[in-house]
Design an enzyme around this catalytic site. Sequence first.
Site, PDB file in Angstrom:
ATOM      1  N   LYS A  30      18.764  12.292  -6.885  1.00  0.00           N
ATOM      2  CA  LYS A  30      17.568  11.845  -6.200  1.00  0.00           C
ATOM      3  C   LYS A  30      16.469  12.884  -6.420  1.00  0.00           C
ATOM      4  O   LYS A  30      16.742  14.077  -6.433  1.00  0.00           O
ATOM      5  CB  LYS A  30      17.892  11.749  -4.705  1.00  0.00           C
ATOM      6  CG  LYS A  30      16.995  10.793  -3.990  1.00  0.00           C
ATOM      7  CD  LYS A  30      17.298  10.755  -2.514  1.00  0.00           C
ATOM      8  CE  LYS A  30      16.011  10.274  -1.895  1.00  0.00           C
ATOM      9  NZ  LYS A  30      15.971  10.160  -0.510  1.00  0.00           N
ATOM     10  N   LYS A  83      11.842  17.376  -3.090  1.00  0.00           N
ATOM     11  CA  LYS A  83      11.135  18.657  -3.131  1.00  0.00           C
ATOM     12  C   LYS A  83      12.114  19.812  -3.153  1.00  0.00           C
ATOM     13  O   LYS A  83      11.918  20.801  -3.858  1.00  0.00           O
ATOM     14  CB  LYS A  83      10.228  18.764  -1.908  1.00  0.00           C
ATOM     15  CG  LYS A  83       8.846  18.170  -2.160  1.00  0.00           C
ATOM     16  CD  LYS A  83       7.925  18.436  -0.989  1.00  0.00           C
ATOM     17  CE  LYS A  83       6.734  17.487  -1.056  1.00  0.00           C
ATOM     18  NZ  LYS A  83       6.048  17.344   0.224  1.00  0.00           N
ATOM     19  N   PRO A  96       0.811  -1.224   0.000  1.00  0.00           N
ATOM     20  CA  PRO A  96       0.000   0.000   0.000  1.00  0.00           C
ATOM     21  C   PRO A  96       0.841   1.270   0.000  1.00  0.00           C
ATOM     22  O   PRO A  96       1.688   1.442   0.867  1.00  0.00           O
ATOM     23  CB  PRO A  96      -0.778  -0.127   1.318  1.00  0.00           C
ATOM     24  CG  PRO A  96       0.122  -0.915   2.210  1.00  0.00           C
ATOM     25  CD  PRO A  96       0.871  -1.867   1.323  1.00  0.00           C
ATOM     26  N   GLN A 108      12.347  -1.103   0.426  1.00  0.00           N
ATOM     27  CA  GLN A 108      11.425  -1.909   1.226  1.00  0.00           C
ATOM     28  C   GLN A 108      12.064  -3.185   1.781  1.00  0.00           C
ATOM     29  O   GLN A 108      11.394  -3.967   2.443  1.00  0.00           O
ATOM     30  CB  GLN A 108      10.176  -2.259   0.415  1.00  0.00           C
ATOM     31  CG  GLN A 108       9.369  -1.051  -0.009  1.00  0.00           C
ATOM     32  CD  GLN A 108       8.849  -0.255   1.173  1.00  0.00           C
ATOM     33  OE1 GLN A 108       8.524  -0.805   2.212  1.00  0.00           O
ATOM     34  NE2 GLN A 108       8.778   1.054   1.020  1.00  0.00           N
ATOM     35  N   TRP A 122       4.755   0.194  10.109  1.00  0.00           N
ATOM     36  CA  TRP A 122       5.198  -0.950   9.306  1.00  0.00           C
ATOM     37  C   TRP A 122       4.539  -2.236   9.775  1.00  0.00           C
ATOM     38  O   TRP A 122       4.419  -3.193   9.026  1.00  0.00           O
ATOM     39  CB  TRP A 122       6.718  -1.071   9.335  1.00  0.00           C
ATOM     40  CG  TRP A 122       7.320   0.121   8.683  1.00  0.00           C
ATOM     41  CD1 TRP A 122       7.860   1.206   9.308  1.00  0.00           C
ATOM     42  CD2 TRP A 122       7.373   0.397   7.286  1.00  0.00           C
ATOM     43  NE1 TRP A 122       8.256   2.129   8.379  1.00  0.00           N
ATOM     44  CE2 TRP A 122       7.976   1.659   7.129  1.00  0.00           C
ATOM     45  CE3 TRP A 122       6.968  -0.297   6.143  1.00  0.00           C
ATOM     46  CZ2 TRP A 122       8.192   2.237   5.885  1.00  0.00           C
ATOM     47  CZ3 TRP A 122       7.188   0.277   4.909  1.00  0.00           C
ATOM     48  CH2 TRP A 122       7.791   1.538   4.789  1.00  0.00           C
ATOM     49  N   TRP A 134       8.487  -2.943   4.062  1.00  0.00           N
ATOM     50  CA  TRP A 134       7.340  -3.845   3.925  1.00  0.00           C
ATOM     51  C   TRP A 134       7.738  -5.303   3.721  1.00  0.00           C
ATOM     52  O   TRP A 134       7.145  -6.211   4.317  1.00  0.00           O
ATOM     53  CB  TRP A 134       6.473  -3.356   2.773  1.00  0.00           C
ATOM     54  CG  TRP A 134       5.106  -3.924   2.743  1.00  0.00           C
ATOM     55  CD1 TRP A 134       4.188  -3.876   3.750  1.00  0.00           C
ATOM     56  CD2 TRP A 134       4.502  -4.612   1.648  1.00  0.00           C
ATOM     57  NE1 TRP A 134       3.025  -4.492   3.340  1.00  0.00           N
ATOM     58  CE2 TRP A 134       3.197  -4.955   2.054  1.00  0.00           C
ATOM     59  CE3 TRP A 134       4.923  -4.971   0.369  1.00  0.00           C
ATOM     60  CZ2 TRP A 134       2.308  -5.635   1.224  1.00  0.00           C
ATOM     61  CZ3 TRP A 134       4.045  -5.637  -0.459  1.00  0.00           C
ATOM     62  CH2 TRP A 134       2.755  -5.967  -0.035  1.00  0.00           C
ATOM     63  N   ASP A 146      -2.085   2.737   2.510  1.00  0.00           N
ATOM     64  CA  ASP A 146      -1.456   2.819   3.827  1.00  0.00           C
ATOM     65  C   ASP A 146      -1.821   4.180   4.427  1.00  0.00           C
ATOM     66  O   ASP A 146      -1.423   5.211   3.899  1.00  0.00           O
ATOM     67  CB  ASP A 146       0.061   2.698   3.634  1.00  0.00           C
ATOM     68  CG  ASP A 146       0.780   2.469   4.942  1.00  0.00           C
ATOM     69  OD1 ASP A 146       0.106   2.226   5.961  1.00  0.00           O
ATOM     70  OD2 ASP A 146       2.021   2.535   4.953  1.00  0.00           O
TER      71      ASP A 146
END
Length: 1009
Positions: free
Chosen positions: A612, A615, A56, A573, A542, A577, A95
């Site tokens: 990368k 913002k 999610p 992940q 998590w 996850w 999520d």
Amino acid sequence: MTAKFKANFNFSLSTDYSPLKLEKEIREFWKKNQIRDKLELREKENKGLLGYVEGPPTMNGIPHIGHSRGRVMKDVRYRWKTMQGYYIPFWAGWDCQGLPVELEVEKLLGVKNKLELLERVGEERFIKECKKVIMKYHREWAEADSRLGIFINQKKAYWTYLDEYIEREWQYLKRAWEQNLLEEGYYVVAYCPGCQTSLSSAEVGYEGSYKEVEDPSLYFKFKVADSQNEYFLVWTTMPFTIITDTMLAVKPDAEYAKVRVDGELWIMVYQRVEPVMQELGIKKFEITETVTGRSLEGTKYDYPLKDIIPEQAELETKHALVHTVICEDFVDVNTATGVVHLSPGNGEEDFWVAQKRGVPVFAPFDDEVKFTTDAGVFNGIFARDADYMVVEELRNRNAFVAVKKIQHEYPTCWRSHHKLVWLARKEYFLRTDKINSKVLEAAERIEFYFEEPKNRFITFLKEGKPWCISRERVWGTPLPIWTCENCGNKRLVASKAELIKSALEKAPENFELHKPWVDRVTLKCEKCSGVMRREDYVLDTWHNSGASPYARFTDEEFEKFVPTDFLTEGIDQTRGWANSLLLEHVILTGKPESPYCAFLFQGLTQDAKGRKMSKSLGNVVETNKLLEKYSADLCRFYMMRKCSPIDFMNFDLQELNRRSYQVLSTLYHLSRFFLQNAEFDEFNPEKFNLEWGTRKGQLKSADRWLLSKLQEKIEEYTLRLERCEFNFAVAVLEDFVIETLSRLYVPMIRKELWTDDPETFERRQTIYAMLHYTLKTVTLLFNPVTPYLSEALYQKVYKKLDARLPESINFECWPVPNEKMRDKALDAEFEVLFKCVSLVYAARQQAKLKRRWPLSKVIVVAPEKTSNALRDQELLFLELVNVKAAEYVQQVPDYVGGENWISASEADIYVFVSGQRDETLVGEGLMRDLARRVQALRKKLGYMPTDVLGAVHIAELEEKSMGLLEPYLAEMAELVRAEKVYLHGSRGEVEAEWHKSELDGKKIYISIH
Ligand SMILES: [Zn+2]
Ligand SMILES: [Zn+2]
């Protein structure tokens, strides 16, 4: 213009490939006809079930291109496996809880920390705001999925914050509780002062959480108790931990030196004396004695800050080892001084050292990591702000040696980027260390496709640390443990019904399983009848998402779909996850079993320059904004083509319209070419299929070669998809469309379609059957990667020609190679053929003899096998090289040589082409040059390739050229699809609309109508 055939087709593929328009139309088609919903029907009728649970996305931000890349991989697999006949519960999931969402809301509300949040906003309103934020971002995500063509079932989405999900998540904890794997304990955890909560060790290791920071680099000394002038020399970058110091540690086997400096003796490890003295700028020093580390054990030292931290003096009375040297093998003697000070309240290793010896842990901190009154004069000061105060206090007490600044990598909070502090706190842990061997056993059986991410994951799992699952936050799954105020008895309640049943006071109807409502439920202690209150924690987010395999399904579905077949998420992940899924499943089942059989870890997506996306750099490519201007198919194709799924991908907008566009556009135009001609000739796929063409003996060797090639590509493409080598898979399609179909096959058959001679009717229908079968197969193969283009072609070409086809391309069957169409010997012959053709082209190029100009002879000097292959395909060979005759020999003939012969060679093949052109050859070449100009003009003026022109006029050619052309005018008329071609000395001879052109540098004029 005259048209022999009435235009009976309603042409629906536009002249240009305009993907944006087409995608909108297909999106509406899918929606209107509920195509995605209809795929759910496959649950009842399928070749097999393939379990799936959606990783999610967190609803705290806008979807960007990095997310899209992963979602496309999921969708590719879904569409492909569905076409293979499987059923997959490809259902969305979101999520919704946890720190990332809380911080987003805090930012929106302008709240600086948790304290302010609770006082100014309050829990109830805060939770309402969290839900609002989730819904806001969910709209963005649903839109991005829709635009991207992600066929995930949105109606069946799971939401991790809903009561029914939380109750099933609690079942994992219940299982842990039953197996004594869920414990409360005082442990050192990484704590973020900004978020005011502890983090799991997995979170500490996140990509990008280590940042270059500046810290003090402090050398200080602790005086040996009852000595005149002996000191232990110690180094730290966290002076505030001297406040919680309780022991010094040395390495037992190492050699320690006593170094005389200015009338004092400093104790440090021998091997570090030189470098440390150099660093401290001390030139005059002398080693007076060396001792083993072991001999220092038990030495007491004067803790210098006892006067300002009275609690430290108090500690000495509680345990004999407080402010004493101990021996530990972990002491590193290759850096600093080989003497380390231990603060069990602020270090994980230190903590275990103290636990082992029963030494009390001194951790005088509040929730904001400010010192409490137990820290004496440091009361109220934030831990990291105490660093330089400590330095000053040491200086006042002759405990200071030197301080500098040091730049080093230090872990920061992955969300708020505060420097983390290690603190001993009371927390709840899943003792995953106890089940580590089962976890590793389960992990070994997972398919990871690529070695590198697998190793990374296994290495991480081997750490096997206990999992701190408690968070001192608000918006999360509540920890369902109630503790008796009176006797300390604990009870885990894992369902709402049980809570309501056991509540001390009647719980309100339909209360929500969140703070603050769940906190209002108190229970009666079964042991002493005291009041039990919930432990004020929520769960690590998590844990929330890691519970999805059980929590998102019903019991029956869980049985059917878990372990799932295939999952894919970002490489980050491994610690997220993928890890929590695995740990929780082993706890739930008690078995060494993974909840997923295969896991593809994707590389992350960066900007065009390899930076990368962030913002602060302003280089984030938002999916929805991107897809307003760019085609989803193009993005999908590009992302799959650009690199291996495990590579970091540099997403470059400039590249989108290059090769990727060329491939899709070529497929579009080939399909359009086929449809135009097929409809013109009233092709009926039901009647004229390949079987029919074969029966009629109408298949030529080029056709059989193409069919054989296609079978090979189907096999290779499917295999590449199976191995998750998406980039190689896409390259197979690309090569087939651009090279095999467009560059080689279509030019071989194109001319055969330029006639409506009834005698060649069967051959033409066979060619249509060839193109129909080949292009339709290719369109099906493209469907997982470019679902819009594939559906559009399916509807507008294949379904149009044959209404019996299924409603959508997604209901079609995945192509499987037809072994009967395989012909390896023919493949080899064609390879030789194309090699020789390209050698002739190379030779022509040297002598500037255009390919359109016919030449008289080619001599191929090559081994017998090569010559035989060419002989077998001689007609095709001559046509492709545009030469009248060929000769195959094994030795260069005597008469070859001189300036009239041009040649090229590769390995053991030599071709010699006669460059001499007599008048007939020149005339034919001229005709072809002119025909090409007429074709270009036809296209420019908007004639369909199937339109037949009434007349073509060519004016102002040189007289000699006109003579040479005369014998070829009938052939030219056929080539350019005109009834007749006329030549004129000057434009004045006929009234016409002339178009200027040129031939070999001279002006000529053409008119067509
Ligand atoms: Zn933080
Ligand atoms: Zn009790």
